[in-house]
Design an enzyme around this catalytic site. Structure first.
Site, short mmCIF file in Angstrom:
data_model
loop_
_atom_site.label_atom_id
_atom_site.label_comp_id
_atom_site.label_asym_id
_atom_site.label_seq_id
_atom_site.Cartn_x
_atom_site.Cartn_y
_atom_site.Cartn_z
N LYS A 256 11.07 -22.66 -44.37
CA LYS A 256 11.46 -21.91 -45.57
C LYS A 256 12.14 -20.58 -45.20
O LYS A 256 13.20 -20.26 -45.70
CB LYS A 256 10.23 -21.59 -46.44
CG LYS A 256 9.61 -22.81 -47.07
CD LYS A 256 8.44 -22.45 -47.97
CE LYS A 256 7.30 -21.77 -47.25
NZ LYS A 256 6.68 -22.57 -46.19
N THR A 257 11.48 -19.84 -44.30
CA THR A 257 12.06 -18.56 -43.92
C THR A 257 13.39 -18.78 -43.21
O THR A 257 14.36 -18.05 -43.42
CB THR A 257 11.06 -17.78 -43.04
OG1 THR A 257 9.84 -17.66 -43.76
CG2 THR A 257 11.57 -16.41 -42.69
N ASP B 97 11.28 -14.32 -50.16
CA ASP B 97 10.40 -15.14 -49.31
C ASP B 97 8.95 -14.98 -49.81
O ASP B 97 8.64 -13.99 -50.49
CB ASP B 97 10.50 -14.68 -47.84
CG ASP B 97 10.01 -15.76 -46.87
OD1 ASP B 97 9.56 -16.83 -47.33
OD2 ASP B 97 10.08 -15.53 -45.65
N GLU B 98 8.10 -15.92 -49.49
CA GLU B 98 6.68 -15.86 -49.87
C GLU B 98 6.53 -15.63 -51.37
O GLU B 98 5.72 -14.80 -51.82
CB GLU B 98 5.96 -14.72 -49.11
CG GLU B 98 6.11 -14.77 -47.59
CD GLU B 98 5.14 -15.73 -46.92
OE1 GLU B 98 4.40 -16.44 -47.62
OE2 GLU B 98 5.17 -15.78 -45.67
N GLN C 58 -0.19 -21.67 -49.95
CA GLN C 58 -0.40 -20.46 -49.15
C GLN C 58 -0.55 -19.23 -50.03
O GLN C 58 -0.32 -18.10 -49.57
CB GLN C 58 0.75 -20.27 -48.18
CG GLN C 58 0.80 -21.35 -47.12
CD GLN C 58 1.86 -21.05 -46.08
OE1 GLN C 58 1.71 -20.12 -45.29
NE2 GLN C 58 2.93 -21.80 -46.09
N ARG D 193 -0.62 -21.49 -38.46
CA ARG D 193 0.07 -20.51 -37.60
C ARG D 193 0.23 -21.04 -36.19
O ARG D 193 1.00 -20.52 -35.41
CB ARG D 193 -0.72 -19.18 -37.51
CG ARG D 193 -0.95 -18.40 -38.78
CD ARG D 193 0.28 -18.20 -39.58
NE ARG D 193 0.40 -19.24 -40.59
CZ ARG D 193 1.55 -19.54 -41.21
NH1 ARG D 193 2.66 -18.91 -40.92
NH2 ARG D 193 1.60 -20.49 -42.12
P1 ATP Z 1 5.53 -20.43 -43.40
O1 ATP Z 1 5.16 -21.25 -44.59
O2 ATP Z 1 4.42 -20.35 -42.43
O3 ATP Z 1 6.14 -19.13 -43.77
P2 ATP Z 1 8.17 -21.48 -43.02
O4 ATP Z 1 8.29 -22.64 -43.93
O5 ATP Z 1 8.79 -20.22 -43.45
O6 ATP Z 1 6.66 -21.28 -42.62
P3 ATP Z 1 9.71 -21.12 -40.64
O7 ATP Z 1 8.95 -19.98 -40.10
O8 ATP Z 1 11.03 -20.87 -41.25
O9 ATP Z 1 8.78 -21.94 -41.64
O10 ATP Z 1 9.89 -22.23 -39.53
C1 ATP Z 1 8.81 -22.65 -38.72
C2 ATP Z 1 9.29 -22.90 -37.30
O11 ATP Z 1 10.08 -24.07 -37.24
C3 ATP Z 1 10.16 -21.78 -36.77
O12 ATP Z 1 9.90 -21.62 -35.40
C4 ATP Z 1 11.55 -22.30 -37.00
O13 ATP Z 1 12.50 -21.73 -36.12
C5 ATP Z 1 11.37 -23.80 -36.72
N1 ATP Z 1 12.34 -24.63 -37.45
C6 ATP Z 1 12.48 -24.76 -38.77
N2 ATP Z 1 13.48 -25.64 -39.06
C7 ATP Z 1 13.97 -26.07 -37.91
C8 ATP Z 1 15.03 -26.99 -37.54
N3 ATP Z 1 15.76 -27.64 -38.45
N4 ATP Z 1 15.26 -27.18 -36.23
C9 ATP Z 1 14.53 -26.56 -35.30
N5 ATP Z 1 13.52 -25.69 -35.56
C10 ATP Z 1 13.24 -25.44 -36.85
MG MG Z 2 7.96 -18.30 -43.81
#
Ligand code: ATP
Ligand code: MG
Length: 721
Positions: free
Chosen positions: A35-36, A220-221, A251, A606
């Site tokens: 997402k981020t 975000d969040e 979350q 995490r």
């Molecule tokens: P949270 O809910 O914990 O905030 P999130 O959904 O925001 O998580 P991110 O932090 O954006 O998730 O991504 C999680 C991890 O996966 C990061 O290390 C990110 O770089 C990696 N990642 C996400 N998408 C890809 C992709 N398409 N290819 C490679 N790595 C990825």
């Molecule tokens: Mg995130």
């Protein structure tokens, strides 16, 4: 389909989200699904492929750390500076707004931020001033009442006690508190937002300007926004500005602080039309870790429901350690961290997560004794330590004599013969004549109303303030801080304090001077404030977070709440006991229990490679030994995913198999820590950290101009020097 470096590193669903053409977009997805990453890539895509200028972007996230990370990632993707973009926390951005428009908000130009401890003092003083008994009207409770109302956009005048639902006295305290804040020109955290909202509501032209300026708003969040934050967003977006919100209902962990997960549902009606994008592939964790998280969260009801999957290997089993007591638990964790180091990994890849701040102490002691470098996030952080706050209060008062909260804090610290009776007289005079305490001091010390000793003490204090004010002139920030610490007498005062704590305190004062030296004054963020005022505002804003740049490889100690959005190869969740986690205050109410479970879900997700859980069979609590049964959350993780270890049993290395070949950071990276490099936009700098491999490979570079930045090697095009 549209391809570009910004889009290539995304999966189809992520790419669809990044390039969505719908007016408003809601990305709803589980932990670690990107997402981020999607949000960051959308900003870069908008700027590079859609011709949106950085000036037109407003991006909001939850912590200052997350905002800094976001900025670094956008810059790395774009290969240019993101100056002009509004990127920050709700508080940080509101602060920026109020600084720019202080005149329209009715604030003095040099208004100061009241952090939560200062706020407590003011409320306490108000309670006393109203002649109310503190035992019956505890200031903490009034503080909670005031903040909760502000978070719902209710001022004292909006509250009604007629139907008996709100207490008349609490409303009186709220009124008196508002009055004193107004008079002394201070704003608390909740006020930053409330006043920004008021500013927009009252100045339609100004609001129209901002709506014209921001071409895109990204959040975000989103699941953790509260009522006032959501109002803030809706006001800025109006009917024209496209919104891009990412969040995860599983979350939502700030319900206790007024966050409303329902905002996710309202989004669809408030912003029409909305494209909802779901992401289901997790890129963060091993299959085992993900399975544990998925199983656990299924025990909650009323979820929007989504299941995460991963291409990653099954990975190591989750280790569960039963310690005899909290000391034993801390020693176990220390051992695990050492093993991690022995495997050629870094401590910065690890985090120890706990439910309550107070749990950090034992770990700190053991880590200190065993020389394991650590940093505490979310506990008593640097800017919150008493000695640091005292020095900051001196600085604030030296620069702004009318700052009553600071005056109260240090007027008799070190003791200088200004007793409670004198103080009471000062407070009364200040209240009666609506003047700051420092002015009341000046009048009363001359008036003959006080005895000679008290008047002399006050005169000496005023003289000290004047000397301090003079000592600020024409000096660097570091010299100003050094001077004030010296003049305040704090150092000598702590030197007389017995015990090891005194050494700590003196070191912390030294560290404050370091912080001043390293302070990065960004005129973009702080407008035409003086460097000292910017430093003081920053200290108040940062008090809620980390301790600044770490030069040392260290593990992180933090609460589960502050781990939100972060990720670590090794996560150790400690204190997995009923009463601790889930917290005893939540076990009676199903809503709160579910929030605790979401917190556990946040903790588990995490972890990237390895997760360790631990609990203690006995634990010292308020001085006596208590027995807490293991947390119910442990039972909610399928048994086959866990390997149990017990205290006293030597852990054979074979029990902790390393199934993957670990690529050490730096092995693949063409750069080494300490190497000099050049970047087309930021100039020359020094590599201070390397991490990740392949697409993840990134380095942290401390640039000679512009401070430290994380850069993705793929895009940054760094040249070795
Ligand atoms: P949270 O809910 O914990 O905030 P999130 O959904 O925001 O998580 P991110 O932090 O954006 O998730 O991504 C999680 C991890 O996966 C990061 O290390 C990110 O770089 C990696 N990642 C996400 N998408 C890809 C992709 N398409 N290819 C490679 N790595 C990825
Ligand atoms: Mg995130």
């Amino acid at each position: 389909m549209d391809f570009s470096p910004i889009l290539d590193s995304l999966n189809d669903a992520q790419r669809a989200a990044v390039t969505a053409s719908a007016k408003h977009v809601l990305v709803l997805a589980g932990a670690g699904s990107g997402k981020t990453r999607v949000l960051v890539h959308r900003i870069a895509w908008l700027c590079r492929d859609k011709g949106i200028i950085p000036y037109g972007i407003l991006a909001v996230t939850f912590t200052n750390k997350a905002a800094a990370e976001m900025r670094a990632r956008v810059e790395a993707l774009l290969g240019m500076s993101s100056t002009g973009m509004w990127m920050g926390t709700f508080h940080g951005l509101s602060h920026r707004l109020l600084r720019s428009h202080w005149q329209q908000t009715g604030l003095p130009q040099n208004f100061q931020i009241l952090d939560s401890e200062d706020q407590f003092r003011v409320i306490r003083r108000v309670t006393k001033g109203l002649g109310l008994d503190e035992a019956k009207w505890p200031p903490r409770q009034s503080q909670w009442f005031i903040n909760a109302n502000k978070d719902e956009a209710r001022r004292a005048k909006d509250l009604d006690s007629k139907d008996g639902s709100v207490d008349q006295q609490l409303i009186r305290i709220y009124f008196a508190y508002e009055e004193i804040c107004e008079r002394t020109g201070v704003v608390d955290f909740a006020e930053l937002l409330l006043r920004s909202v008021d500013l927009f509501k009252r100045n339609s032209d100004l609001l129209a300007d901002y709506r014209n300026r921001f071409r895109h708003i990204l959040v975000d969040e989103f699941q953790d926004t509260n009522a006032i934050q959501y109002t803030w967003l809706k006001l800025l977006a109006g009917t024209q500005v496209p919104m891009f919100a990412v969040g995860d209902d599983d979350q939502s962990i700030y319900g206790w602080r007024g966050a409303r997960v329902e905002n996710i549902h309202s989004f669809n009606s408030d912003f029409d039309p909305v494209d909802t994008v779901l992401l289901e592939q997790n890129y963060r964790s091993t299959g085992t870790i993900l399975a544990a998280a998925n199983h656990l969260i299924q025990h909650n009801t009323g979820r929007l429901g989504k299941n995460l999957w991963t291409h990653d290997s099954v990975g190591d089993p989750i280790h569960l350690f039963a310690a005899y007591n909290e000391q034993d638990e801390a020693r176990f964790v220390a051992d695990q961290l050492k093993q991690w180091l022995d495997q050629g990994r870094k401590l910065s890849e690890t985090a120890v997560l706990y439910r309550s701040n107070a749990q950090s102490r034992v770990f700190e002691e053991v880590f200190f004794a065993q020389q394991i470098p650590y940093r505490v996030y979310g506990g008593l952080r640097f800017f919150e330590r008493a000695e640091v706050k005292n020095a900051l209060a001196y600085l604030r008062l030296a620069a702004h004599h009318s700052n009553d909260a600071s005056f109260e804090r240090i007027v008799n610290l070190p003791t200088r013969g200004i007793g409670q009776r004198t103080l009471a007289a000062l407070r009364e005079y200040s209240r009666d004549y609506a003047i700051p305490l420092s002015e009341a001091t000046s009048v009363l010390s001359q008036s003959g109303e006080l005895n000679v000793r008290a008047s002399n003490a006050l005169k000496r204090f005023l003289a000290l303030l004047q000397t301090m004010a003079a000592s600020l002139e024409g000096l660097s920030l570091q010299e100003q801080v050094e001077n004030i610490i010296k003049l305040s007498g704090l150092k000598a005062y702590y030197e007389r304090e017995p015990g090891a704590k005194a050494v700590d305190r003196i070191e912390n004062l030294g560290e404050l001077v370091n912080a001043a030296r390293e302070f990065n004054f960004d005129p973009n963020q702080f407008g035409d404030m003086t460097r000292l005022d910017a430093f003081l505002s920053n200290a108040a804003l940062e008090a809620g977070e980390g301790q600044g740049e770490a030069w040392q490889d260290c593990t992180r100690l933090m609460t589960l709440h502050s781990a939100k959005g972060l990720e670590f190869p090794l996560v150790i969740m400690v204190g997995m006991e009923e009463g601790l986690f889930p917290h005893s205050m939540s076990t009676q109410e199903s809503g709160r229990l579910e929030e605790e479970r979401r917190l556990c879900y946040v903790g588990i997700t995490r972890a990237r490679e390895k997760l360790i859980l631990s609990y203690a069979e006995n634990r010292r609590h308020y001085g006596s030994v208590k027995y807490y049964p293991p947390s119910r959350f442990l039972r909610e993780i399928p048994e086959q995913l866990l390997v149990e270890l017990r205290a006293g049993v030597t852990i054979s290395p074979t029990l902790i198999p390393r199934q993957k070949t670990v690529l050490k950071p730096g092995n693949e990276s063409p750069f080494k820590i300490g190497q000099r490099v050049e970047h087309a936009g930021f100039g020359e700098g020094l590599v201070t950290e390397c991490e990740g491999v392949g697409l993840h490979a990134r380095v942290q570079v401390r640039f000679e101009r512009g401070g430290s930045k994380w850069l993705v090697l793929e895009y940054a095009k760094l040249q070795p020097l």
